[in-house]
Design a protein around this motif. Structure first.
Motif, PDB file in Angstrom:
ATOM      1  N   ALA A 102     -52.636 -38.117  20.399  1.00 28.60           N
ATOM      2  CA  ALA A 102     -51.905 -36.920  19.958  1.00 28.60           C
ATOM      3  C   ALA A 102     -50.760 -36.546  20.892  1.00 28.60           C
ATOM      4  CB  ALA A 102     -52.876 -35.742  19.840  1.00 28.60           C
ATOM      5  N   ASP A 103     -50.673 -37.185  22.030  1.00 30.69           N
ATOM      6  CA  ASP A 103     -49.663 -36.864  23.038  1.00 30.69           C
ATOM      7  C   ASP A 103     -48.289 -37.396  22.615  1.00 30.69           C
ATOM      8  OD1 ASP A 103     -49.767 -36.228  26.341  1.00 30.69           O
ATOM      9  OD2 ASP A 103     -48.051 -37.384  25.630  1.00 30.69           O
ATOM     10  N   GLN A 104     -47.257 -36.534  22.730  1.00 29.59           N
ATOM     11  CA  GLN A 104     -45.898 -36.944  22.367  1.00 29.59           C
ATOM     12  C   GLN A 104     -44.909 -36.648  23.495  1.00 29.59           C
ATOM     13  OE1 GLN A 104     -44.738 -36.151  18.129  1.00 29.59           O
ATOM     14  NE2 GLN A 104     -46.659 -34.995  18.070  1.00 29.59           N
ATOM     15  N   ARG A 105     -45.371 -36.742  24.732  1.00 30.13           N
ATOM     16  CA  ARG A 105     -44.496 -36.435  25.861  1.00 30.13           C
ATOM     17  C   ARG A 105     -43.387 -37.484  26.034  1.00 30.13           C
ATOM     18  NH1 ARG A 105     -48.637 -36.883  30.769  1.00 30.13           N
ATOM     19  NH2 ARG A 105     -50.009 -36.109  29.120  1.00 30.13           N
ATOM     20  N   GLY A 106     -43.554 -38.659  25.426  1.00 30.96           N
ATOM     21  CA  GLY A 106     -42.632 -39.765  25.668  1.00 30.96           C
ATOM     22  C   GLY A 106     -41.424 -39.822  24.757  1.00 30.96           C
ATOM     23  N   GLU A 107     -40.918 -38.673  24.302  1.00 30.98           N
ATOM     24  CA  GLU A 107     -39.755 -38.688  23.404  1.00 30.98           C
ATOM     25  C   GLU A 107     -38.527 -39.297  24.074  1.00 30.98           C
ATOM     26  OE1 GLU A 107     -39.057 -37.899  20.069  1.00 30.98           O
ATOM     27  OE2 GLU A 107     -41.214 -38.202  20.044  1.00 30.98           O
ATOM     28  N   ASN A 108     -38.325 -38.994  25.338  1.00 29.58           N
ATOM     29  CA  ASN A 108     -37.179 -39.574  26.058  1.00 29.58           C
ATOM     30  C   ASN A 108     -37.344 -41.082  26.191  1.00 29.58           C
ATOM     31  OD1 ASN A 108     -34.677 -39.337  27.592  1.00 29.58           O
ATOM     32  ND2 ASN A 108     -35.922 -39.858  29.381  1.00 29.58           N
ATOM     33  N   GLN A 109     -38.584 -41.523  26.446  1.00 30.08           N
ATOM     34  CA  GLN A 109     -38.861 -42.961  26.544  1.00 30.08           C
ATOM     35  C   GLN A 109     -38.626 -43.646  25.199  1.00 30.08           C
ATOM     36  OE1 GLN A 109     -40.783 -40.568  28.072  1.00 30.08           O
ATOM     37  NE2 GLN A 109     -39.926 -41.138  30.057  1.00 30.08           N
ATOM     38  N   ALA A 110     -38.941 -42.951  24.102  1.00 31.25           N
ATOM     39  CA  ALA A 110     -38.700 -43.522  22.774  1.00 31.25           C
ATOM     40  C   ALA A 110     -37.208 -43.734  22.535  1.00 31.25           C
ATOM     41  CB  ALA A 110     -39.289 -42.606  21.693  1.00 31.25           C
ATOM     42  N   TYR A 134     -47.239 -43.844  20.099  1.00 29.04           N
ATOM     43  CA  TYR A 134     -47.848 -45.133  20.429  1.00 29.04           C
ATOM     44  C   TYR A 134     -47.907 -45.347  21.945  1.00 29.04           C
ATOM     45  CZ  TYR A 134     -47.080 -45.995  15.451  1.00 29.04           C
ATOM     46  OH  TYR A 134     -47.092 -45.898  14.079  1.00 29.04           O
ATOM     47  N   SER A 135     -48.676 -46.328  22.358  1.00 26.94           N
ATOM     48  CA  SER A 135     -48.966 -46.524  23.781  1.00 26.94           C
ATOM     49  C   SER A 135     -47.757 -46.904  24.618  1.00 26.94           C
ATOM     50  CB  SER A 135     -50.046 -47.601  23.939  1.00 26.94           C
ATOM     51  OG  SER A 135     -51.204 -47.295  23.209  1.00 26.94           O
ATOM     52  N   ALA A 136     -46.818 -47.663  24.051  1.00 27.66           N
ATOM     53  CA  ALA A 136     -45.696 -48.171  24.841  1.00 27.66           C
ATOM     54  C   ALA A 136     -44.934 -47.048  25.546  1.00 27.66           C
ATOM     55  CB  ALA A 136     -44.747 -48.978  23.956  1.00 27.66           C
ATOM     56  N   CYS A 137     -44.571 -46.004  24.801  1.00 26.11           N
ATOM     57  CA  CYS A 137     -43.811 -44.903  25.394  1.00 26.11           C
ATOM     58  C   CYS A 137     -44.633 -44.150  26.430  1.00 26.11           C
ATOM     59  CB  CYS A 137     -43.320 -43.961  24.301  1.00 26.11           C
ATOM     60  SG  CYS A 137     -42.036 -44.685  23.248  1.00 26.11           S
ATOM     61  N   GLU A 144     -42.274 -43.994  34.911  1.00 25.91           N
ATOM     62  CA  GLU A 144     -41.111 -43.240  35.359  1.00 25.91           C
ATOM     63  C   GLU A 144     -41.465 -41.919  36.041  1.00 25.91           C
ATOM     64  OE1 GLU A 144     -38.634 -42.984  31.846  1.00 25.91           O
ATOM     65  OE2 GLU A 144     -38.919 -45.142  31.512  1.00 25.91           O
ATOM     66  N   ASN A 145     -42.640 -41.368  35.717  1.00 23.13           N
ATOM     67  CA  ASN A 145     -42.991 -40.055  36.251  1.00 23.13           C
ATOM     68  C   ASN A 145     -44.136 -40.067  37.256  1.00 23.13           C
ATOM     69  OD1 ASN A 145     -41.405 -37.864  34.514  1.00 23.13           O
ATOM     70  ND2 ASN A 145     -41.975 -39.545  33.152  1.00 23.13           N
ATOM     71  N   GLU A 146     -44.924 -41.132  37.250  1.00 25.18           N
ATOM     72  CA  GLU A 146     -46.035 -41.261  38.192  1.00 25.18           C
ATOM     73  C   GLU A 146     -46.014 -42.673  38.785  1.00 25.18           C
ATOM     74  OE1 GLU A 146     -49.431 -40.285  35.778  1.00 25.18           O
ATOM     75  OE2 GLU A 146     -49.002 -38.143  35.783  1.00 25.18           O
ATOM     76  N   PRO A 147     -44.974 -42.973  39.587  1.00 23.45           N
ATOM     77  CA  PRO A 147     -44.798 -44.342  40.095  1.00 23.45           C
ATOM     78  C   PRO A 147     -45.974 -44.863  40.920  1.00 23.45           C
ATOM     79  CG  PRO A 147     -43.329 -42.780  41.220  1.00 23.45           C
ATOM     80  CD  PRO A 147     -43.896 -42.075  40.045  1.00 23.45           C
ATOM     81  N   ASP A 148     -46.648 -43.986  41.645  1.00 25.15           N
ATOM     82  CA  ASP A 148     -47.799 -44.434  42.436  1.00 25.15           C
ATOM     83  C   ASP A 148     -48.955 -44.875  41.534  1.00 25.15           C
ATOM     84  OD1 ASP A 148     -46.447 -43.977  44.770  1.00 25.15           O
ATOM     85  OD2 ASP A 148     -47.323 -41.996  45.118  1.00 25.15           O
TER      86      ASP A 148
END
Length: 509
Positions: A102-110, A134-137, A144-148
């Motif tokens: 249900a998470d859609q935080r990756g709009e910029n990644q899309a 989907y999982s890719a984004c 990009e946001n949690e590099p560690d």
């Protein structure tokens, strides 16, 4: 004799453990809930440790209810929520909470994804348009946001895959779950080199994809102790919840179709090839069967629209239902039946949360169209169900242009309990509607059948045709055909006419 199948359905609200015999009879079930966390708007996360606790506790409770010995269990199999992202390290320890479907935080990644590769090419390869769901984004977002976290990621796992690792020590996935990642080449059954290059996602962090019908490994001594089971029980990979539901509905032959009716709704079919729509309105998952696919289309608010109506417009009916201790939807169904087919020409557009199939428009909004002073409460209630049915028919029409479908549509999910709605669907689709005896356990039954085939309890997935017993059938009424065909035509025009209005509304702050 080991002939009972333990199936786990790792869903959004909790895990349901079920026990089936070789005749497909549900012997017992147990449900263990867990929370979803919403740290920010459009974010949705779950703690994988909650999944594990739920699987263990529901198994223990299930054995108590069934009153059977663990030595009767032939295998453990799974269905699970799809399109997630759980990074784990080399020891299988989660590096963060799981980002769920249900998470859609990756709009910029899309958007970045679309800039790197033609979206139609991604659709052809994966069966899906590019989307933050989907999982890719989600993987790109973590990078990009949690590099560690990304640096220490050994594998990205789905919900059922993480539990399989806990049970066997193996990190892998199946074709159906892989097909919901926007990274999987449907026809080649492997990760797409072109898409991995475009997204810069390293293949080594993706689990090796296998058939759903394979045994992942055996239950370890440590996990068996926590679940009160015996070590050595075969653990079958299983599949994603949608593809498993297909098997649980008996939809295993080409052209078979089913309609899941819950808060959201989808229509899915079984085919030997992916189905591609020129406007990318539908999508295709891999089926649990290794040689088949599951083309589908999903709308956002089906039962969700009926629930909205109950909670906001039908408060009186809800109050009465509570006082007499009955399901409020039974009262609403009675109201629906007192209105005539077509709701006296009142239309409802069910876009209360935007829309996926067929429009893929997050700005779409709900509407009542044609409301007059002569309309009654019963017309409004009926129009909501008819609006859901009209929207689903658009999806059905797209799919049947690609694959010849049978005359029967099977329905599962909570809203399938409504015989009133089933009759509306039959009239609108002009199809026979059949309801299996297990409308809310179809997903777990599909996982059980998959597991049974893997360990030899069943010969093949075709056994689903025998095990899935049909309880109720609705036939289309000829006298409703002309009315619904005419309203369906207007319904489709209504969305097109309102599309510019949706844009304007979205721009108003």
């Amino acid at each position: 004799m080991k002939e009972l199948i333990l199936a786990h359905d790792i869903g959004t609200t909790g895990n349901k453990a079920t026990l089936y015999d070789p005749e497909g009879e549900l012997l017992a079930s147990s449900f263990s809930p867990y929370p979803t966390y919403y740290p920010e708007v459009n974010w949705a996360e779950q703690n994988p440790e909650d999944w594990w606790v739920a699987v263990c506790s529901s198994t223990v409770e299930l054995l108590k209810r069934a009153k059977i010995s663990p030595d009767k269990i032939a295998c453990i199999s799974f269905s699970g929520q799809m399109m997630g992202c759980l990074p784990v390290d080399k020891k299988g320890i989660p590096l963060r909470r799981a980002i769920i479907w249900a998470d859609q935080r990756g709009e910029n990644q899309a958007r970045i994804f679309r800039d790197k590769i033609e979206e139609k090419e991604v659709y052809r390869i994966t069966g899906h348009r590019i989307s933050s769901t989907y999982s890719a984004c989600k993987i790109m977002w973590v990078r990009e946001n949690e590099p560690d976290v990304f640096k220490n990621t050994f594998k990205i796992l789905h919900a059922k895959d993480y539990i399989i690792f806990k049970l066997t020590g193996k990190m892998l996935t199946d074709y159906s779950d892989a097909s919901g990642m926007n990274l999987f080449d449907l026809k080649r059954k492997t990760w797409s080199e072109a898409i991995l290059k475009a997204t810069k996602i390293p293949q080594e962090i993706l689990p090796e994809p296998h058939s759903s019908l394979e045994v992942a490994g055996e239950l370890t001594f440590r996990s068996a102790k926590e679940m009160k089971l015996l070590p050595g029980i075969p653990v079958v990979i299983g599949g994603g919840d949608g593809p498993c539901a297909s098997v649980g509905a008996g939809v295993v032959d080409e052209g078979d179709c089913y309609n899941y009716l819950g808060s959201s709704s989808w229509i899915a079919i079984t085919s030997r090839e992916p189905v591609y729509d020129t406007n990318m309105r539908t999508f295709t998952f891999h089926h649990v069967a290794p040689d088949k696919f599951m083309p589908a289309g999903t709308m956002q608010t089906a039962g969700g629209s009926y629930q909205w109506l109950k909670e906001n417009i039908c408060k009186l009916e809800t109050k009465i239902a509570k006082e007499v201790d009955i399901d409020p939807y039974k009262i609403l169904d009675l109201k629906v039946n007192s209105s005539s087919p077509g709701s006296n020409n009142l239309l409802f557009l069910p876009y209360l949360m935007g829309e996926r199939s067929p429009h893929w428009n997050p700005k779409a909004r709900g509407a009542f169209i044609g409301l007059t002073i002569t309309h009654k409460r019963e017309d409004i209630i009926r129009s909501v169900l008819e609006g859901v049915a009209f929207n689903l028919k658009i999806i059905l029409d797209i799919l049947k242009r690609q694959v010849p479908l049978g005359h029967e549509m099977r329905v599962i999910g909570g809203l399938a309990r409504s015989l009133t709605f089933c009759q509306i669907l039959s009239d609108v689709y002009n199809k026979k509607i059949s309801r299996p005896h297990l409308v809310e356990e179809a997903t777990s039954l599909g996982a059980a059948i998959t597991g049974g085939v893997a360990v030899g309890v069943f010969k093949n997935l075709g056994v689903a045709k025998e095990l899935v017993k049909l309880k109720v059938t609705n036939e289309p009424r000829p006298e409703c055909r002309e009315k619904y065909d005419n309203l369906y035509r207007v319904f489709k025009k209504a969305y097109s006419a309102l599309s510019p209005i949706y844009e304007e509304l979205a721009d108003i702050r």
